[in-house]
Design a protein around this motif. Sequence first.
Motif, PDB file in Angstrom:
ATOM      1  N   ARG A   1       0.859  -1.079  -0.110  1.00  0.00           N
ATOM      2  CA  ARG A   1       0.023  -0.029   0.032  1.00  0.00           C
ATOM      3  C   ARG A   1       0.971   1.337   0.060  1.00  0.00           C
ATOM      4  NH1 ARG A   1      -1.323  -3.251   4.001  1.00  0.00           N
ATOM      5  NH2 ARG A   1      -0.356  -1.623   5.810  1.00  0.00           N
ATOM      6  N   PRO A   2       0.928   1.977  -1.120  1.00  0.00           N
ATOM      7  CA  PRO A   2       2.060   3.083  -1.144  1.00  0.00           C
ATOM      8  C   PRO A   2       1.469   4.274  -0.725  1.00  0.00           C
ATOM      9  CG  PRO A   2       0.916   2.543  -3.276  1.00  0.00           C
ATOM     10  CD  PRO A   2       0.180   1.554  -2.594  1.00  0.00           C
ATOM     11  N   HIS A   3       2.540   4.936  -0.166  1.00  0.00           N
ATOM     12  CA  HIS A   3       2.197   6.378  -0.171  1.00  0.00           C
ATOM     13  C   HIS A   3       2.981   6.943  -1.357  1.00  0.00           C
ATOM     14  CE1 HIS A   3       2.632  10.704   1.194  1.00  0.00           C
ATOM     15  NE2 HIS A   3       3.690  10.737   0.721  1.00  0.00           N
ATOM     16  N   LEU A   4       2.075   7.797  -2.119  1.00  0.00           N
ATOM     17  CA  LEU A   4       2.839   8.150  -3.617  1.00  0.00           C
ATOM     18  C   LEU A   4       3.288   9.675  -3.495  1.00  0.00           C
ATOM     19  CD1 LEU A   4      -0.682   6.992  -5.402  1.00  0.00           C
ATOM     20  CD2 LEU A   4       1.885   5.736  -5.461  1.00  0.00           C
ATOM     21  N   LEU A   5       4.643   9.686  -4.237  1.00  0.00           N
ATOM     22  CA  LEU A   5       5.094  11.244  -4.218  1.00  0.00           C
ATOM     23  C   LEU A   5       5.310  11.093  -5.845  1.00  0.00           C
ATOM     24  CD1 LEU A   5       6.284  13.698  -3.588  1.00  0.00           C
ATOM     25  CD2 LEU A   5       8.365  12.373  -2.766  1.00  0.00           C
ATOM     26  N   ILE A   6       4.181  11.258  -6.332  1.00  0.00           N
ATOM     27  CA  ILE A   6       4.169  11.401  -7.870  1.00  0.00           C
ATOM     28  C   ILE A   6       3.532  12.824  -8.244  1.00  0.00           C
ATOM     29  CG2 ILE A   6       3.950   8.897  -7.707  1.00  0.00           C
ATOM     30  CD1 ILE A   6       1.145   8.953  -8.449  1.00  0.00           C
ATOM     31  N   HIS A   7       3.611  12.790  -9.730  1.00  0.00           N
ATOM     32  CA  HIS A   7       3.042  14.097 -10.659  1.00  0.00           C
ATOM     33  C   HIS A   7       1.585  13.670 -10.900  1.00  0.00           C
ATOM     34  CE1 HIS A   7       2.091  16.636 -13.736  1.00  0.00           C
ATOM     35  NE2 HIS A   7       3.324  17.404 -13.623  1.00  0.00           N
ATOM     36  N   ASP A   8       0.435  14.677 -10.581  1.00  0.00           N
ATOM     37  CA  ASP A   8      -1.032  14.266 -10.520  1.00  0.00           C
ATOM     38  C   ASP A   8      -1.248  13.589 -12.059  1.00  0.00           C
ATOM     39  OD1 ASP A   8      -1.568  15.215  -8.122  1.00  0.00           O
ATOM     40  OD2 ASP A   8      -2.214  17.150  -8.636  1.00  0.00           O
ATOM     41  N   GLY A   9      -0.549  13.833 -12.938  1.00  0.00           N
ATOM     42  CA  GLY A   9      -0.741  13.333 -14.319  1.00  0.00           C
ATOM     43  C   GLY A   9      -0.906  11.753 -14.388  1.00  0.00           C
ATOM     44  N   VAL A  10      -0.188  11.085 -13.453  1.00  0.00           N
ATOM     45  CA  VAL A  10       0.216   9.781 -13.399  1.00  0.00           C
ATOM     46  C   VAL A  10      -0.687   8.984 -12.441  1.00  0.00           C
ATOM     47  CG1 VAL A  10       2.107   9.593 -11.917  1.00  0.00           C
ATOM     48  CG2 VAL A  10       1.916   7.992 -13.903  1.00  0.00           C
ATOM     49  N   ARG A  11      -1.448  10.062 -11.653  1.00  0.00           N
ATOM     50  CA  ARG A  11      -2.253   9.266 -10.683  1.00  0.00           C
ATOM     51  C   ARG A  11      -3.024   8.253 -10.957  1.00  0.00           C
ATOM     52  NH1 ARG A  11      -1.586  11.200  -5.450  1.00  0.00           N
ATOM     53  NH2 ARG A  11      -0.111  12.816  -6.216  1.00  0.00           N
ATOM     54  N   SER A  12      -3.626   8.359 -12.033  1.00  0.00           N
ATOM     55  CA  SER A  12      -4.765   7.602 -12.702  1.00  0.00           C
ATOM     56  C   SER A  12      -4.380   6.058 -12.913  1.00  0.00           C
ATOM     57  CB  SER A  12      -5.469   7.939 -13.963  1.00  0.00           C
ATOM     58  OG  SER A  12      -4.543   7.994 -14.746  1.00  0.00           O
ATOM     59  N   GLU A  13      -3.016   5.760 -13.030  1.00  0.00           N
ATOM     60  CA  GLU A  13      -2.463   4.656 -12.993  1.00  0.00           C
ATOM     61  C   GLU A  13      -2.469   3.804 -11.654  1.00  0.00           C
ATOM     62  OE1 GLU A  13      -1.387   3.167 -15.958  1.00  0.00           O
ATOM     63  OE2 GLU A  13      -0.607   4.571 -17.099  1.00  0.00           O
ATOM     64  N   PHE A  14      -2.773   4.360 -10.734  1.00  0.00           N
ATOM     65  CA  PHE A  14      -2.730   3.898  -9.339  1.00  0.00           C
ATOM     66  C   PHE A  14      -4.056   3.952  -8.768  1.00  0.00           C
ATOM     67  CE2 PHE A  14       1.694   5.233 -10.164  1.00  0.00           C
ATOM     68  CZ  PHE A  14       2.308   4.359  -9.816  1.00  0.00           C
ATOM     69  N   ASP A  15      -5.154   4.212  -9.533  1.00  0.00           N
ATOM     70  CA  ASP A  15      -6.454   4.270  -9.268  1.00  0.00           C
ATOM     71  C   ASP A  15      -6.920   2.946  -8.547  1.00  0.00           C
ATOM     72  OD1 ASP A  15      -7.071   6.725 -10.036  1.00  0.00           O
ATOM     73  OD2 ASP A  15      -8.100   6.176 -11.656  1.00  0.00           O
ATOM     74  N   GLN A  16      -6.491   1.971  -8.867  1.00  0.00           N
ATOM     75  CA  GLN A  16      -6.898   0.700  -8.383  1.00  0.00           C
ATOM     76  C   GLN A  16      -6.207  -0.103  -6.956  1.00  0.00           C
ATOM     77  OE1 GLN A  16      -9.710  -0.557  -9.783  1.00  0.00           O
ATOM     78  NE2 GLN A  16      -9.578   1.324 -11.079  1.00  0.00           N
TER      79      GLN A  16
END
Lengths: 270, 270
Positions: free
Chosen positions: A97-112
Motif C-alpha cells: 500500500r503505497p504513499h505516492l510521491l508522484i505527479h498528478d498526471g500519472v495518478r490514474s495509473e494507481f486508481d486501483q
Amino acid sequence: MASWGERLEGVRGVLLDISGVLYDGSEDGGVPIPGSVEAVARLKRSQLKVRFCTNDSQKSRGDLVGLLRRHGFDISEGEVTAPAPAASLILKERGLRPHLLIHDGVRSEFDQIDTSNPNCVVIADAGESFSYQNMNKAFRVLMELESPVLISLGKGRYYKETSGLMLDVGAYMKALEYACGIEAEVVGKPSPEYFQSALKEMGVEAHKAIMIGDDIVGDVGGAQRCGMRALQVRTGKFRPSDERHPDVKADGYVDNLAEAVDLLLQHADK
Amino acid sequence: MASWGERLEGVRGVLLDISGVLYDGSEDGGVPIPGSVEAVARLKRSQLKVRFCTNDSQKSRGDLVGLLRRHGFDISEGEVTAPAPAASLILKERGLRPHLLIHDGVRSEFDQIDTSNPNCVVIADAGESFSYQNMNKAFRVLMELESPVLISLGKGRYYKETSGLMLDVGAYMKALEYACGIEAEVVGKPSPEYFQSALKEMGVEAHKAIMIGDDIVGDVGGAQRCGMRALQVRTGKFRPSDERHPDVKADGYVDNLAEAVDLLLQHADK
C-alpha cells in the motif's frame, strides 16, 4: 570501430526511448524532434519489430500516447512499456500500500491501488510536486516503517525540456535513500527486469534487439547489460562528453532518430 | 564498558552541539530541552572549557545566539563555530563566487561575497526553499561549469523539529551529487577540518576534548575520527537504534545534556 553493417547485423527488434528521441517535452506538450515522426513511420513499415520503452513517470500511458499522436506519431498504448503500470502490477502482487510521491498526471495509473495506512513509498518524476513539504512527508512514512520499502520509477539523473535541464526522479530517490539509509527498488530503465519485460512484450531476444536512447547510462548502458545493442542519439539530454563516458560505450552514436532508422533499414536483418 | 571515571578521565574541553541538545527547533523558535539551560550554566561555571559546534545553516550566527539567549542560555557569538561563517571564509580565500541555495535567514553571512557570474554552488539547510525550481537552478549552474564545485554546509540526513523529522541538507546534497556525477565539499560536521577549527578556537587538544551531540554519525562518529571522545544524548533526533549503530559506538549514552554535565562535573579533569 566495426562497420555499421557488422554492428547492426541480425537486429530484428528496436526499442525506442521516447523523451529526447521522439520529442523534447515541456509544460505545454513539447515539440517533436525533426525527422522523428517520419522515422517512426518508416520503422513501422519495415520488417523490424518496434516497441517504445520509456521512463516517463509524469503522465499516464494514455496521456503520453495521446500527446504523441497529436504530434503526429503512429503509436498506441499497447506498444508502450512504462514504469507506472509496471509498478502498479508489482504493488498488487506484493500487497503493498503505497504513499505516492508522484505527479498528478500519472495518478490514474494507481486508481486501483489501496493507499490507506501505507507500508511503502512510491516515488516518480513528480516535477513541481518535489516540494520540501512533500519530500518530508515521504521521508516520515519511510522512517516509521520497520523495514522501509522505497520503489522508484526509474533513476534518471536529469532530462531535457525545451526550457532547460530538469532534475529527474533519481536525484530525489538518492535524497531519500541517503536520509533513510536504505536502497530503493527501481522499476524502469536501467533495471534488467524492466528491459526484459519490454523485450518479452516485443517478442525479440536480447541479442537480436537494439535500444535507441538519449541517456548514455539509463538507455545505452542498461540495454547493453541485458545483452542488447544500443545506439545513443545526439538529441535530448545528449552531451558531447557522453561519447567519452568512462564506463559506457554505445554501439554507435547518431545525430538523431532519423539517422538511426536510415542505418537500421540499410543494415539490419530485413 | 569502562566506568564513567575512566571514560571521562582527563577531559578538559567540551564541544556542545546545539539543535537537539540545547533546544528542539521549530518555526516559531522552538523550546529548550528540560535541564539544558542550567546544564550549560553549570558547565561554564566549572574549570572545563566550553564551545558550541553547530551545523545549523538556516540562521546567521547572530540570530541563532539571539534565539538561544531568549531561551535563557548563557552564550555569545564568539563561542559558536557555525558552517556559514566558515564557508564564507573559504569562498573569500579561494575567490569563489557562489550561487546560493540557502535559507533567507542565513543570507546575511554572505553579504560580503560576490555572487555575480557564479563559479560554484553553496547549499545549506534551505528548508522550504528546497523547491523543485530552486534545485533545478542550482543544478543548471553546476552543469554549466567545466569543473563543478559544490560546497555543502554540513551533510546531515535529517533533524527533529517539534513538528517532526525534517530532511536536512545532506539529502539535497546527495541529490545534486548524483545528478551531476560529482562529490561535494562539506563545511561542517563531520568534516575533520571543521572539528579541528572548533578545537583550535576552544584551545584544547582532541584527546582532551569531548563532543556532546544527538547525531550518532555527524557528532559522535565525526568527533571520534578526530581523536575526541563523544557522548550521545537521548534527545533531539536520537533514536533507540542509534545505540546499536553498526559502525559508530559512542563513549557513552546519556538521557540529556543535564546528565552529561552531571557526569562531566563528577569525573572530568577539574
